[in-house]
Scaffold this motif. Structure first.
Motif, PDB file in Angstrom:
ATOM      1  N   UNK A 424       1.857  -0.248   7.532  1.00 26.84           N
ATOM      2  CA  UNK A 424       2.025   0.910   8.495  1.00 26.84           C
ATOM      3  C   UNK A 424       2.958   1.968   7.755  1.00 26.84           C
ATOM      4  N   UNK A 425       2.756   2.074   6.669  1.00 28.87           N
ATOM      5  CA  UNK A 425       3.496   3.456   6.143  1.00 28.87           C
ATOM      6  C   UNK A 425       2.341   4.448   6.112  1.00 28.87           C
ATOM      7  N   UNK A 426       2.548   5.463   6.632  1.00 27.88           N
ATOM      8  CA  UNK A 426       1.475   6.803   6.628  1.00 27.88           C
ATOM      9  C   UNK A 426       2.216   7.882   5.714  1.00 27.88           C
ATOM     10  N   UNK A 427       1.371   8.307   4.795  1.00 27.06           N
ATOM     11  CA  UNK A 427       1.902   9.231   3.969  1.00 27.06           C
ATOM     12  C   UNK A 427       1.011  10.805   4.316  1.00 27.06           C
ATOM     13  N   UNK A 428       1.861  11.671   4.345  1.00 30.66           N
ATOM     14  CA  UNK A 428       1.184  13.035   4.551  1.00 30.66           C
ATOM     15  C   UNK A 428       1.474  14.094   3.409  1.00 30.66           C
ATOM     16  N   UNK A 429       0.571  14.520   2.528  1.00 30.30           N
ATOM     17  CA  UNK A 429       0.755  15.480   1.597  1.00 30.30           C
ATOM     18  C   UNK A 429       0.470  16.885   1.740  1.00 30.30           C
ATOM     19  N   UNK A 430       1.211  17.954   1.621  1.00 27.24           N
ATOM     20  CA  UNK A 430       1.044  19.073   2.026  1.00 27.24           C
ATOM     21  C   UNK A 430       0.619  20.096   0.709  1.00 27.24           C
ATOM     22  N   UNK A 431       0.395  21.223   1.166  1.00 29.35           N
ATOM     23  CA  UNK A 431      -0.033  22.250   0.322  1.00 29.35           C
ATOM     24  C   UNK A 431       1.337  22.856  -0.472  1.00 29.35           C
ATOM     25  N   UNK A 432       2.404  22.858   0.127  1.00 27.45           N
ATOM     26  CA  UNK A 432       3.589  23.518  -0.152  1.00 27.45           C
ATOM     27  C   UNK A 432       4.461  22.427  -1.188  1.00 27.45           C
ATOM     28  N   UNK A 433       3.778  21.073  -1.400  1.00 29.82           N
ATOM     29  CA  UNK A 433       4.576  20.104  -2.308  1.00 29.82           C
ATOM     30  C   UNK A 433       5.340  19.136  -1.626  1.00 29.82           C
ATOM     31  N   UNK A 434       5.382  19.249  -0.091  1.00 28.24           N
ATOM     32  CA  UNK A 434       6.304  18.493   0.387  1.00 28.24           C
ATOM     33  C   UNK A 434       5.398  17.050   0.820  1.00 28.24           C
ATOM     34  N   UNK A 435       5.879  16.004   0.848  1.00 29.44           N
ATOM     35  CA  UNK A 435       5.435  14.684   1.155  1.00 29.44           C
ATOM     36  C   UNK A 435       6.202  13.880   2.268  1.00 29.44           C
ATOM     37  N   UNK A 436       5.660  13.794   3.621  1.00 25.23           N
ATOM     38  CA  UNK A 436       6.262  12.970   4.584  1.00 25.23           C
ATOM     39  C   UNK A 436       5.800  11.514   4.647  1.00 25.23           C
ATOM     40  N   UNK A 437       6.931  10.537   5.059  1.00 21.50           N
ATOM     41  CA  UNK A 437       6.500   9.194   5.187  1.00 21.50           C
ATOM     42  C   UNK A 437       6.729   8.947   6.386  1.00 21.50           C
ATOM     43  N   UNK A 438       5.548   8.275   7.263  1.00 22.91           N
ATOM     44  CA  UNK A 438       5.807   7.821   8.755  1.00 22.91           C
ATOM     45  C   UNK A 438       5.751   6.493   8.923  1.00 22.91           C
ATOM     46  N   UNK A 439       6.499   6.099  10.023  1.00 21.90           N
ATOM     47  CA  UNK A 439       6.077   4.618  10.658  1.00 21.90           C
ATOM     48  C   UNK A 439       4.856   4.705  11.272  1.00 21.90           C
ATOM     49  N   UNK A 440       3.649   4.144  11.315  1.00 21.35           N
ATOM     50  CA  UNK A 440       2.545   4.286  11.976  1.00 21.35           C
ATOM     51  C   UNK A 440       2.491   3.990  13.237  1.00 21.35           C
ATOM     52  N   UNK A 441       3.184   2.956  13.742  1.00 28.63           N
ATOM     53  CA  UNK A 441       3.177   2.623  15.157  1.00 28.63           C
ATOM     54  C   UNK A 441       4.028   3.515  16.030  1.00 28.63           C
ATOM     55  N   UNK A 442       5.151   3.879  15.597  1.00 24.88           N
ATOM     56  CA  UNK A 442       6.198   4.879  16.436  1.00 24.88           C
ATOM     57  C   UNK A 442       5.874   6.151  16.079  1.00 24.88           C
ATOM     58  N   UNK A 443       5.349   6.804  14.976  1.00 20.72           N
ATOM     59  CA  UNK A 443       5.380   7.898  14.693  1.00 20.72           C
ATOM     60  C   UNK A 443       6.692   8.519  13.988  1.00 20.72           C
ATOM     61  N   UNK A 444       7.746   7.675  13.667  1.00 20.99           N
ATOM     62  CA  UNK A 444       8.869   7.980  13.032  1.00 20.99           C
ATOM     63  C   UNK A 444       8.781   8.664  11.487  1.00 20.99           C
ATOM     64  N   UNK A 445       9.303   9.849  11.257  1.00 19.07           N
ATOM     65  CA  UNK A 445       9.260  10.305  10.171  1.00 19.07           C
ATOM     66  C   UNK A 445      10.596   9.467   9.311  1.00 19.07           C
ATOM     67  N   UNK A 446      10.366   8.584   8.229  1.00 20.59           N
ATOM     68  CA  UNK A 446      11.585   8.005   7.660  1.00 20.59           C
ATOM     69  C   UNK A 446      11.936   8.341   6.350  1.00 20.59           C
ATOM     70  N   UNK A 447      10.981   9.378   5.845  1.00 22.46           N
ATOM     71  CA  UNK A 447      11.484   9.688   4.510  1.00 22.46           C
ATOM     72  C   UNK A 447      10.619  11.113   4.252  1.00 22.46           C
ATOM     73  N   UNK A 448      11.381  12.280   3.636  1.00 26.10           N
ATOM     74  CA  UNK A 448      10.615  13.479   3.327  1.00 26.10           C
ATOM     75  C   UNK A 448      11.021  13.540   1.687  1.00 26.10           C
ATOM     76  N   UNK A 449       9.858  13.977   1.097  1.00 18.57           N
ATOM     77  CA  UNK A 449      10.011  14.099  -0.337  1.00 18.57           C
ATOM     78  C   UNK A 449       9.502  15.421  -0.689  1.00 18.57           C
ATOM     79  N   UNK A 450      10.119  16.131  -1.701  1.00 14.60           N
ATOM     80  CA  UNK A 450       9.584  17.262  -2.491  1.00 14.60           C
ATOM     81  C   UNK A 450      10.049  17.255  -3.970  1.00 14.60           C
ATOM     82  N   UNK A 451       9.243  16.494  -4.907  1.00 13.26           N
ATOM     83  CA  UNK A 451       9.284  16.381  -6.191  1.00 13.26           C
ATOM     84  C   UNK A 451       9.333  17.800  -6.992  1.00 13.26           C
ATOM     85  N   UNK A 452      10.192  17.626  -7.775  1.00  9.80           N
ATOM     86  CA  UNK A 452      10.237  18.923  -8.554  1.00  9.80           C
ATOM     87  C   UNK A 452       8.929  19.021  -9.396  1.00  9.80           C
ATOM     88  N   UNK A 453       8.581  20.190  -9.639  1.00 14.98           N
ATOM     89  CA  UNK A 453       7.421  20.412 -10.531  1.00 14.98           C
ATOM     90  C   UNK A 453       7.605  20.160 -11.932  1.00 14.98           C
TER      91      UNK A 453
END
Length: 513
Positions: A424-453
């Protein structure tokens, strides 16, 4: 002589007369019909209190009301535990299992039958706080044990009907209370993910990525027009395939045959034989760039989607175009297949999602809730649900009719890719390099990642085009605009104490649209 009137006047007069006739009774209450009132109350009892109707009732309370049957005018039968002996508790309904220690069984309840769901749920008995109660905790079978014994999967109680046992020395305060269901359930804890490997080798943006079913290697497609195959364990390059004359936008490895399928902005869809590393089939028909592809899990069918506003269904072996799925009014950015109906799901730049009938080649449902382009769709591996990603929101939906579940708000960027695992870990990756990780059931955003280029890249070359979990779901691979593939894994050292869920129900908002 009778004066003639228009139909309109006659109708109006008739209405006025009717009104005058009944105006005196307007405020009078309708007399109560005893029979219908009884039926109404019985139905209400069943629907609203059905789960607790068969719960044990304290005999003391019944005595005050004048016996076991006088308090229930709606015909629900009640049985005492043993007619001859003075018992402290009554059992209502017939249960195939003993409801608890210290309660005698009747001939009815001694019969061992398969418990119904409602009977098994109502087997909790509020006994006085005593030695017997403590013994009961050690020996009595719980609802879960009874379910397991009967071979029925354990099921949680419906919200709003959870049973709370209140101990107060066995006096009148022992009660069964219905708790109010929380408006937002607490999210499941997931360990954070950390970057542990960066793989470089492509000379252009890495646009797509796929892991092979055996979990030994993975494949990437890039704007440098090549397809590269990498060893998953070491991250070493195994093979480069050339043949596309423009950006490679989609790759997928077949689980049914040793084939790799790819598509690109050169309008080409290719089938590669991985035993010879050569193209063995071309699928001609798209009129513009092909943006994505997917394989049907159970039949030899390939589905592609394109900038020409269509998706096409191909027979893998004969290369024939079985159907052209037309209906979108702009480029189709993503396509997904599944064995259950609806078998094909597409997301488009026209802001809609369409669920398709594979046999007829027609739209079953069109979902118009998104306000902006839908570039990503992902199907949950276990639940009969899916998610779609757009710059306005990530939305979750139920199959088969596309009923809306909830919004996952907060990733305010152009979402290029979504991935979900069985935990139930949902990952969304975006055009600006950010990646958000969500709990599928509740829609809670438990982590945000922006890795260096990658060193030597511009900050503007930070973007995630695709992401995927490997087959073990212990690794997350992302394809990025700095020409690298980044590999993430769960942080083994993290615990719920070191990384608590900073969850505040009042700040989590769910919008309907």
């Amino acid at each position: 002589e009778v004066q003639k009137h228009s139909v309109h006047t006659l109708v109006f007069r008739s209405l006025k007369r009717t009104h005058d006739m009944f105006v005196a009774d307007n405020a009078k209450p309708i007399p109560l019909d005893e029979e219908s009132h009884k039926v109404k109350m019985a139905v209400k009892l069943r629907t609203e209190y059905g789960s607790v109707l068969h719960m044990p009732t304290l005999k003391e309370n019944l005595r005050e009301k004048g016996g076991p049957n006088t308090g229930d005018p709606y015909g629900h039968k009640q049985y005492s535990g043993n007619q001859g002996q003075e018992l402290e508790y009554l059992i209502t309904g017939t249960h195939p299992y003993p409801p608890g220690p210290g309660v005698a069984l009747t001939a009815d309840t001694k019969v061992q039958r398969m418990p119904s769901e409602s009977a098994a749920q109502s087997l909790a008995v509020a006994l006085p706080a005593s030695q017997a109660r403590m013994d009961a905790n050690r020996t009595a079978a719980g609802v879960g044990d009874i379910y397991r014994h009967a071979g029925i999967p354990e099921r949680s109680q419906p919200p709003g009907m959870s049973v709370a046992m209140v101990e107060a020395g066995g006096n009148k305060n022992s009660a069964l209370m219905a708790k109010k269901a929380p408006t937002m359930p607490k999210p499941q804890w997931h360990p954070p993910w950390k970057l542990y490997r960066v793989i470089s080798g492509h000379l252009g943006w890495v646009r797509c990525i796929a892991v092979e079913p055996g979990n030994q290697w993975f494949v990437t497609g890039s704007a440098d027009r090549t397809i590269k195959i990498w060893d998953l364990a070491s991250g070493k390059l195994k093979l480069s395939l050339t043949g596309h004359i423009s950006t490679v936008r989609g790759v997928i490895v077949s689980a049914r045959s040793p084939y790799l399928f790819s598509c690109g902005e050169d309008k080409q869809v290719k089938c590669w034989d991985l035993e010879y590393n050569k193209v063995i089939r071309h699928y001609h028909g798209h009129l513009s760039a092909v943006y994505g592809l997917d394989l049907h899990p159970t039949i030899d069918v390939l589905v592609t989607c394109s900038r020409d506003s269509t998706a096409r269904i191909w027979d893998v072996r004969t290369k024939a175009s079985v159907h052209t799925l037309s209906g979108h009014t702009n480029a189709v950015a993503t396509v997904k297949c599944q064995a259950a109906e609806p078998q094909i799901i597409t997301g488009s730049h026209d802001t809609t999602i369409r669920l398709w009938d594979l046999v007829a080649g027609k739209t079953r449902v069109t979902l118009t809730n998104h306000k902006k382009s839908v570039r990503a769709v992902v199907l949950h591996p276990r639940h009969y649900t899916f998610a779609s990603g757009s710059p306005d929101n990530i939305k979750q939906w139920k199959f088969p009719d596309g009923n809306f579940i909830q919004n996952l708000s907060g990733h305010n960027a152009i979402i290029n890719t979504l991935a979900v695992n069985s935990d139930g870990v949902l990952v969304s990756g975006a055009d600006n390099g950010t990646m958000h990780l969500w709990d599928w059931r509740t829609g809670y955003n438990f982590q945000r990642v922006h890795a260096a280029v990658q060193p030597g890249s511009l900050d503007s070359e930070s973007g995630i085009f695709a992401c995927v979990f490997d087959q073990s779901e212990s690794r997350l691979l992302t394809a990025e605009a700095d020409k690298t593939i980044k590999v993430y894994k769960e942080d083994d050292t993290a615990t719920e104490e070191t990384h608590p869920v900073s969850w505040k129900p009042e700040i989590i908002k769910r919008k309907r649209f």
